[in-house]
Scaffold this active site. Sequence first.
Site, PDB file in Angstrom:
ATOM      1  N   ASN A 164      -4.348   6.233  -1.266  1.00  0.00           N
ATOM      2  CA  ASN A 164      -3.596   6.815  -0.049  1.00  0.00           C
ATOM      3  C   ASN A 164      -3.013   8.059  -0.244  1.00  0.00           C
ATOM      4  O   ASN A 164      -2.739   8.887   0.686  1.00  0.00           O
ATOM      5  CB  ASN A 164      -2.484   5.829   0.231  1.00  0.00           C
ATOM      6  N   SER A 207       0.797  -1.278  -0.015  1.00  0.00           N
ATOM      7  CA  SER A 207      -0.055  -0.066   0.039  1.00  0.00           C
ATOM      8  C   SER A 207       0.877   1.247   0.028  1.00  0.00           C
ATOM      9  O   SER A 207       0.504   2.380  -0.277  1.00  0.00           O
ATOM     10  CB  SER A 207      -1.004  -0.039   1.439  1.00  0.00           C
ATOM     11  N   GLU A 228      -6.550  -1.212  -6.766  1.00  0.00           N
ATOM     12  CA  GLU A 228      -5.591  -0.304  -7.551  1.00  0.00           C
ATOM     13  C   GLU A 228      -4.512  -1.218  -8.274  1.00  0.00           C
ATOM     14  O   GLU A 228      -3.746  -2.044  -7.741  1.00  0.00           O
ATOM     15  CB  GLU A 228      -4.675   0.529  -6.705  1.00  0.00           C
ATOM     16  N   HIS A 273      -3.233  -3.729  -5.547  1.00  0.00           N
ATOM     17  CA  HIS A 273      -3.282  -3.130  -4.059  1.00  0.00           C
ATOM     18  C   HIS A 273      -4.966  -3.320  -3.765  1.00  0.00           C
ATOM     19  O   HIS A 273      -6.067  -2.508  -4.200  1.00  0.00           O
ATOM     20  CB  HIS A 273      -3.119  -1.846  -4.205  1.00  0.00           C
TER      21      HIS A 273
END
Length: 283
Positions: free
Chosen positions: A191, A120, A153, A141
């Site tokens: 993120n 991540s 992702e 991800h």
Amino acid sequence: MAEISRVGVVGLGTMGAGIAQVCLQAGLEVVGREIEAELGEAARGRIDHYLSRGVEKGRFTAEDKDAALARLTTVTDLAGLAPCDLVIEAVFEDLAVKHETFKALDAIVGAETILATNTSALSVTQIAEVTERPERVVGLHFFNPAPVLPLVEVIRTDRTSDEVFDAAYAFAQRIGKEPVACNDTPGFIVNRILIPLLNDCVRVLDEARVSPDDVDRAMRFGANWPIGPCALIDLIGVDVHVHASEALHAALGEDRMAPPDRLLEMQQAGNLGRKTGQGFYTY
């Protein structure tokens, strides 16, 4: 390339077991690797538990559950992953650990096998550099809890081949996820946006002297968030969030990326959220 039918998962902790469960529910064969047989059986038990809850809620039948579990094999030796078409690494978020894993996998799997990391916060490019075939490495991800959250992702490095990226993207679609295409930049998409935003929300607690419940209710009812920021951090895990914050701060140097003192204190105290029963809230 041939359709992916057998998936390896390295590391059957919370994320790895969740990824394995999603693949099993999609009808795929899964080989899960843990360092000890007992850990592999514990992961099987957790998957069984969550599948059983799905049966109770009418999402699928008991026969479907039994068939899914029959497709799961657990091993302790990475060599057991040799027949897999795709191997997803879900080990500890430490570059040295991931390098060790990918070097070993590179020597074991077939030439057509795709190697994926569920990182991540780390660079997929850096993870891939220890392999002899970085063009076959991609990021996948998943988000926690993997059986619930639909996003994946799919991360491309400068050396990832189009064929591998397209196959990984199609795989995410096949298992019922909503893939988005990303380049290998710090934090990818979610993120990069979410970590500093959640950090800002935590800083507001002390700067504005308000409660976690009021911050959460403000964002739920004022910004239409489905879950408040403090409850979300409790769900993610304070330690997981702090680790991602530190990685992003190291990569980008932006103050908003650094974890707030309150989160560092919670981590030190072991108040990590839902998984420990205490975070911003008591569970």
